[in-house]
Scaffold this motif. Structure first.
Motif, PDB file in Angstrom:
ATOM      1  N   HIS A 301      63.023  40.053 -19.721  1.00 42.77           N
ATOM      2  CA  HIS A 301      62.268  38.885 -20.377  1.00 42.77           C
ATOM      3  C   HIS A 301      60.749  37.775 -19.538  1.00 42.77           C
ATOM      4  O   HIS A 301      60.707  37.545 -20.468  1.00 42.77           O
ATOM      5  N   VAL A 302      60.370  37.911 -18.376  1.00 45.55           N
ATOM      6  CA  VAL A 302      59.818  37.439 -17.927  1.00 45.55           C
ATOM      7  C   VAL A 302      58.308  38.462 -17.604  1.00 45.55           C
ATOM      8  O   VAL A 302      58.112  38.483 -16.527  1.00 45.55           O
ATOM      9  N   ALA A 303      58.002  39.161 -18.997  1.00 42.07           N
ATOM     10  CA  ALA A 303      57.484  40.154 -17.905  1.00 42.07           C
ATOM     11  C   ALA A 303      55.744  39.760 -17.201  1.00 42.07           C
ATOM     12  O   ALA A 303      55.047  40.324 -16.057  1.00 42.07           O
ATOM     13  N   GLN A 304      55.066  38.366 -17.319  1.00 46.17           N
ATOM     14  CA  GLN A 304      53.985  37.755 -16.284  1.00 46.17           C
ATOM     15  C   GLN A 304      54.707  38.349 -15.138  1.00 46.17           C
ATOM     16  O   GLN A 304      54.029  37.716 -13.931  1.00 46.17           O
ATOM     17  N   MET A 305      56.206  37.646 -14.550  1.00 45.49           N
ATOM     18  CA  MET A 305      56.626  37.514 -13.251  1.00 45.49           C
ATOM     19  C   MET A 305      57.128  38.949 -13.026  1.00 45.49           C
ATOM     20  O   MET A 305      56.635  39.218 -12.200  1.00 45.49           O
ATOM     21  N   GLU A 306      57.770  40.214 -14.028  1.00 43.91           N
ATOM     22  CA  GLU A 306      58.173  41.325 -13.050  1.00 43.91           C
ATOM     23  C   GLU A 306      56.547  42.339 -12.996  1.00 43.91           C
ATOM     24  O   GLU A 306      56.780  43.412 -12.617  1.00 43.91           O
ATOM     25  N   ARG A 307      55.702  41.734 -14.134  1.00 45.58           N
ATOM     26  CA  ARG A 307      55.096  43.335 -13.568  1.00 45.58           C
ATOM     27  C   ARG A 307      53.222  42.732 -14.025  1.00 45.58           C
ATOM     28  O   ARG A 307      52.701  42.807 -15.288  1.00 45.58           O
ATOM     29  N   PRO A 308      53.068  41.164 -13.198  1.00 40.96           N
ATOM     30  CA  PRO A 308      51.530  41.045 -12.967  1.00 40.96           C
ATOM     31  C   PRO A 308      50.731  41.598 -13.149  1.00 40.96           C
ATOM     32  O   PRO A 308      49.807  41.070 -14.086  1.00 40.96           O
ATOM     33  N   THR A 309      50.653  42.871 -12.581  1.00 40.32           N
ATOM     34  CA  THR A 309      49.254  43.238 -12.920  1.00 40.32           C
ATOM     35  C   THR A 309      49.115  44.143 -13.757  1.00 40.32           C
ATOM     36  O   THR A 309      47.883  43.637 -14.051  1.00 40.32           O
ATOM     37  N   THR A 310      49.954  44.276 -14.730  1.00 47.85           N
ATOM     38  CA  THR A 310      49.950  45.683 -15.797  1.00 47.85           C
ATOM     39  C   THR A 310      49.772  44.714 -16.848  1.00 47.85           C
ATOM     40  O   THR A 310      48.967  45.258 -17.876  1.00 47.85           O
ATOM     41  N   VAL A 311      50.529  42.828 -17.111  1.00 48.67           N
ATOM     42  CA  VAL A 311      49.753  42.206 -18.170  1.00 48.67           C
ATOM     43  C   VAL A 311      48.698  42.202 -18.044  1.00 48.67           C
ATOM     44  O   VAL A 311      47.880  41.501 -19.348  1.00 48.67           O
ATOM     45  N   ALA A 312      48.690  41.904 -17.254  1.00 49.84           N
ATOM     46  CA  ALA A 312      47.230  41.148 -16.156  1.00 49.84           C
ATOM     47  C   ALA A 312      45.973  42.137 -17.015  1.00 49.84           C
ATOM     48  O   ALA A 312      44.652  42.333 -17.721  1.00 49.84           O
ATOM     49  N   ARG A 313      46.147  43.298 -16.694  1.00 46.98           N
ATOM     50  CA  ARG A 313      45.770  44.725 -17.406  1.00 46.98           C
ATOM     51  C   ARG A 313      45.215  44.485 -18.599  1.00 46.98           C
ATOM     52  O   ARG A 313      44.244  45.293 -19.715  1.00 46.98           O
ATOM     53  N   ALA A 314      46.274  44.316 -19.913  1.00 50.01           N
ATOM     54  CA  ALA A 314      46.312  44.665 -20.272  1.00 50.01           C
ATOM     55  C   ALA A 314      45.753  43.249 -21.381  1.00 50.01           C
ATOM     56  O   ALA A 314      45.229  43.519 -22.433  1.00 50.01           O
ATOM     57  N   VAL A 315      45.632  42.439 -21.192  1.00 49.98           N
ATOM     58  CA  VAL A 315      44.962  40.953 -21.235  1.00 49.98           C
ATOM     59  C   VAL A 315      43.294  41.041 -21.041  1.00 49.98           C
ATOM     60  O   VAL A 315      42.804  40.846 -22.045  1.00 49.98           O
ATOM     61  N   LEU A 316      43.296  41.619 -20.048  1.00 50.00           N
ATOM     62  CA  LEU A 316      41.523  42.059 -19.934  1.00 50.00           C
ATOM     63  C   LEU A 316      41.169  43.095 -20.819  1.00 50.00           C
ATOM     64  O   LEU A 316      40.392  42.763 -20.899  1.00 50.00           O
ATOM     65  N   GLY A 317      41.335  43.716 -20.972  1.00 52.26           N
ATOM     66  CA  GLY A 317      41.894  44.977 -22.023  1.00 52.26           C
ATOM     67  C   GLY A 317      41.872  44.126 -23.633  1.00 52.26           C
ATOM     68  O   GLY A 317      39.968  44.340 -24.461  1.00 52.26           O
ATOM     69  N   MET A 318      41.912  43.324 -23.744  1.00 50.20           N
ATOM     70  CA  MET A 318      41.428  42.480 -24.807  1.00 50.20           C
ATOM     71  C   MET A 318      40.459  41.899 -25.363  1.00 50.20           C
ATOM     72  O   MET A 318      39.668  41.733 -25.541  1.00 50.20           O
ATOM     73  N   TRP A 319      40.815  40.634 -23.955  1.00 50.26           N
ATOM     74  CA  TRP A 319      39.218  39.847 -23.680  1.00 50.26           C
ATOM     75  C   TRP A 319      38.010  41.014 -23.811  1.00 50.26           C
ATOM     76  O   TRP A 319      37.282  40.391 -24.375  1.00 50.26           O
ATOM     77  N   GLU A 320      37.744  41.982 -23.016  1.00 49.95           N
ATOM     78  CA  GLU A 320      36.908  42.790 -22.768  1.00 49.95           C
ATOM     79  C   GLU A 320      36.599  43.204 -24.717  1.00 49.95           C
ATOM     80  O   GLU A 320      35.517  43.348 -24.347  1.00 49.95           O
ATOM     81  N   ARG A 321      37.234  43.647 -25.296  1.00 53.53           N
ATOM     82  CA  ARG A 321      36.850  44.375 -26.617  1.00 53.53           C
ATOM     83  C   ARG A 321      36.525  43.283 -27.953  1.00 53.53           C
ATOM     84  O   ARG A 321      35.988  43.406 -28.393  1.00 53.53           O
ATOM     85  N   GLY A 322      37.027  41.334 -27.218  1.00 48.44           N
ATOM     86  CA  GLY A 322      36.083  40.712 -27.904  1.00 48.44           C
ATOM     87  C   GLY A 322      36.703  41.462 -29.556  1.00 48.44           C
ATOM     88  O   GLY A 322      38.066  41.101 -30.174  1.00 48.44           O
ATOM     89  N   ALA A 323      35.921  41.009 -30.215  1.00 50.00           N
ATOM     90  CA  ALA A 323      36.119  40.992 -31.728  1.00 50.00           C
ATOM     91  C   ALA A 323      35.854  42.547 -32.256  1.00 50.00           C
ATOM     92  O   ALA A 323      36.350  42.009 -33.280  1.00 50.00           O
ATOM     93  N   ASP A 324      36.180  43.485 -31.230  1.00 52.25           N
ATOM     94  CA  ASP A 324      36.164  45.295 -31.641  1.00 52.25           C
ATOM     95  C   ASP A 324      37.798  44.821 -31.415  1.00 52.25           C
ATOM     96  O   ASP A 324      38.591  46.036 -32.259  1.00 52.25           O
TER      97      ASP A 324
END
Length: 325
Positions: A301-324
């Motif tokens: 239930h708490v992926a940010q605690m269990e898989r922080p690195t993977t979640v961070a890379r997914a979040v950064l992937g969203m930020w990098e694409r911006g409007a796309d």
């Protein structure tokens, strides 16, 4: 027109992971330092993660949680954003003001007021569990405040009557008349270590993988919480108010909120989530106009605690694409 827009939308399960460098994950570190800010009469405790001033992230914890639930993810993202993890009124170190209702809408007003007070423009908003439901309210009602939205196992309506969804099988009895007071007294006799162990067993897919330092910090937090006279009431009333949002008429359903979110949105779910079924995940992502879904195996239930690195890379992937996105 709807079919054309749908055809242009990327597959909701296509979540590119960023290859940007991240700091080493240090699970021996303590929580980020905190301070207090005034928000609409509340004295809200906030833990701050230093980072570039140009981008701001706000983190909202779940039911029974606190700002410390974001320690590792905030650290992973610290090279890209400054972070602000708040303790909702009644949780962590934020004492609720008299008359506070603990409704999801009221919690959302506090979060929106906090973001407004930052004066940093729209923020990257994160929410886990109950914090996900609260963040969904903020993003759908105050789109001017939200640059991107990340929902981690948001507490959308899920009315499965299973004892596996509570940290203690006696918990449902605590809300009943006659037997309730006796059960609540029994629950108060549990040690902070027992409470921490119960919560880890409920929220983590594999509690044996929780680092020793993180477990000790959880015990310390439960010890602190046991001295707060307002904490049990805040937990109980927030639980009732969350379930109440699940039982409203269809015209007021939480499911009406995601289509109103205009920001790019990432939905992260653990395949072994015991609290909110991962079967709800595709619906949440599809209803978000710019939503995509990442389901993580061997995660609860708490992926940010269990898989922080993977979640961070997914979040950064969203930020990098911006409007796309």
């Amino acid at each position: 027109m709807t079919e054309t827009l749908e055809a242009r939308r990327p597959a909701i399960t296509h979540v590119p992971l960023s290859s940007a460098p991240l700091p080493p994950l240090d699970t021996t570190s303590g929580p980020w330092p905190g301070d207090y800010v005034e928000v609409a009469g509340h004295r809200v405790h906030v833990r701050r993660t230093p980072g570039p001033a140009a981008e701001t992230a706000v983190y909202v914890h779940g039911l029974g949680g606190s700002a410390t639930n974001w320690t590792d993810l905030a650290g992973q993202l610290s090279g890209h954003v400054s972070g602000h993890a708040l303790d909702l009124p009644g949780f962590g170190r934020s004492e609720p003001i008299p008359g506070y209702t603990f409704s999801m809408a009221t919690h959302a007003e506090v979060v929106a007021g906090f973001i407004d007070g930052l004066g940093a423009g729209p923020v990257h908003l994160f929410g886990n569990s109950m914090g996900g439901a609260i963040s969904l309210i903020v993003a759908s009602t105050r789109p001017d405040l939200v640059k991107t939205l990340t929902l981690i196992s948001p507490a959308v309506p899920d009315l499965r009557p299973r004892l596996s969804r509570v940290s203690d099988p006696r918990m449902p009895l605590a809300f009943l008349p006659i037997v309730g007071p006796r059960v609540r007294r029994q629950l108060t006799l549990m040690t902070p270590e027992q409470r921490a162990r119960q919560m880890l067993n409920l929220c983590f897919a594999d509690p044996t993988q929780v680092p020793d330092q993180r477990f000790r910090q959880s015990v310390e937090e439960y010890t602190e919480r046991s001295a707060q006279p307002w904490a049990p009431d805040a937990l109980g009333r927030s639980t009732v108010e969350l379930i109440r949002t699940w039982l409203v008429p269809r015209s007021k359903s939480m499911w009406l909120l995601p289509p109103k979110v205009t920001a790019p949105a990432l939905v992260v779910w653990g395949a072994q989530d015991k609290l909110v079924s991962a079967r709800k995940a595709p619906r949440v992502a599809r209803l978000l106009p710019r939503g995509r879904l990442l389901v993580l195996p061997r995660t609860g239930h708490v992926a940010q605690m269990e898989r922080p690195t993977t979640v961070a890379r997914a979040v950064l992937g969203m930020w990098e694409r911006g409007a796309d996105w």
